[in-house]
Design a protein around this motif. Structure first.
Motif, short mmCIF file in Angstrom:
data_model
loop_
_atom_site.label_atom_id
_atom_site.label_comp_id
_atom_site.label_asym_id
_atom_site.label_seq_id
_atom_site.Cartn_x
_atom_site.Cartn_y
_atom_site.Cartn_z
N THR A 36 30.35 35.31 31.80
CA THR A 36 31.21 34.14 32.04
C THR A 36 32.50 34.27 31.25
O THR A 36 33.59 33.94 31.76
CB THR A 36 30.47 32.85 31.63
N ALA A 37 32.41 34.74 30.02
CA ALA A 37 33.61 34.94 29.20
C ALA A 37 34.52 35.99 29.81
O ALA A 37 35.75 35.84 29.84
CB ALA A 37 33.22 35.34 27.78
N THR A 40 36.27 34.55 32.84
CA THR A 40 37.33 33.65 32.38
C THR A 40 38.54 34.44 31.89
O THR A 40 39.69 34.10 32.22
CB THR A 40 36.81 32.74 31.25
N LEU A 43 40.25 36.00 34.93
CA LEU A 43 40.97 34.98 35.69
C LEU A 43 42.21 34.50 34.94
O LEU A 43 43.22 34.16 35.56
CB LEU A 43 40.05 33.79 36.01
N PHE A 44 42.14 34.47 33.61
CA PHE A 44 43.30 34.09 32.82
C PHE A 44 44.45 35.08 33.02
O PHE A 44 45.60 34.68 33.23
CB PHE A 44 42.94 33.99 31.34
N GLU A 101 41.76 36.66 43.65
CA GLU A 101 40.73 36.02 42.84
C GLU A 101 39.39 35.86 43.56
O GLU A 101 38.35 35.93 42.92
CB GLU A 101 41.24 34.64 42.36
N TYR A 125 39.31 27.12 44.78
CA TYR A 125 39.91 27.47 43.49
C TYR A 125 41.42 27.69 43.59
O TYR A 125 42.18 27.15 42.77
CB TYR A 125 39.21 28.70 42.91
N THR A 129 44.25 25.55 41.51
CA THR A 129 45.14 26.19 40.53
C THR A 129 46.60 26.10 40.94
O THR A 129 47.47 26.34 40.11
CB THR A 129 44.77 27.67 40.33
#
Length: 186
Positions: A36-37, A40, A43-44, A101, A125, A129
């Motif tokens: 998950t990290a 993230t 995606l960042f 994405e 998503y 965003t």
């Protein structure tokens, strides 16, 4: 011919992106919260790139000198012009975000074992965003336009800015890589 090369470049980029994402995700998925990290973090980085792309797309769209010539003698209000450009930006943003994405979400979902509803929700998503990414782009579009016009008149400052910008990007890349290495090492 250039359109074919552009499509091939984007397809190759997406394939490499998903390959790297899946390869790294396979090695860290057994570590608690690491997948998950990593998603993230990935995606960042993608969000930053898409925001910069949106900024330059908005600059190109809102500060096109040909628009004034073409639209000044037409019975179209300024509100309609701005709304049509915003709609166009939304469609471009949605398509770009979906291309870059959604494959990440699919790779993440297949490796982690997500339910079908996850894939459906991920289709929304890019729309969610849009307000953040394009909002930043639209807030910065005028200052960036003024700054690029300034740089066009001063080539030495342009060179210094380019070198500084490349150095900052290199430092950010090393910082993100260090975060990722620390994530995997723990």
């Amino acid at each position: 011919v250039s359109a074919i090369f552009s499509v091939l470049f984007f397809v190759a980029f997406i394939v490499i992106e998903v390959f790297l994402f899946r390869t790294i995700l396979k090695t860290i998925r057994d570590i608690k919260y690491a997948s998950t990290a990593f998603l993230t973090l990935f995606l960042f980085v993608t969000t930053i790139l898409i925001t910069v792309g949106n900024l330059f797309q908005a600059k190109r769209l809102f500060f096109d000198a040909k628009d004034i010539e073409q639209l000044s003698n037409r019975p179209v209000s300024n509100t309609q012009i701005i709304l049509s450009k915003l709609l166009y930006l939304f469609l471009i943003h949605y398509a770009t975000s979906l291309m870059f994405e959604y494959p990440l979400f699919v790779a993440y979902g297949t490796l982690i074992g997500k339910m079908p509803m996850f894939y459906y929700l991920c289709l929304f998503y890019p729309a969610a965003t849009f307000f953040f990414e394009m909002g930043i782009g639209l807030l910065l579009v005028y200052p960036v336009w003024m700054f690029t016009n300034f740089l066009k008149k001063h080539p030495i400052i342009q060179l210094a800015f380019a070198l500084t910008f490349i150095f900052v990007l290199t430092m950010v890349y090393s910082y993100v890589l260090e975060i990722f290495i620390n994530l995997v090492a723990d």
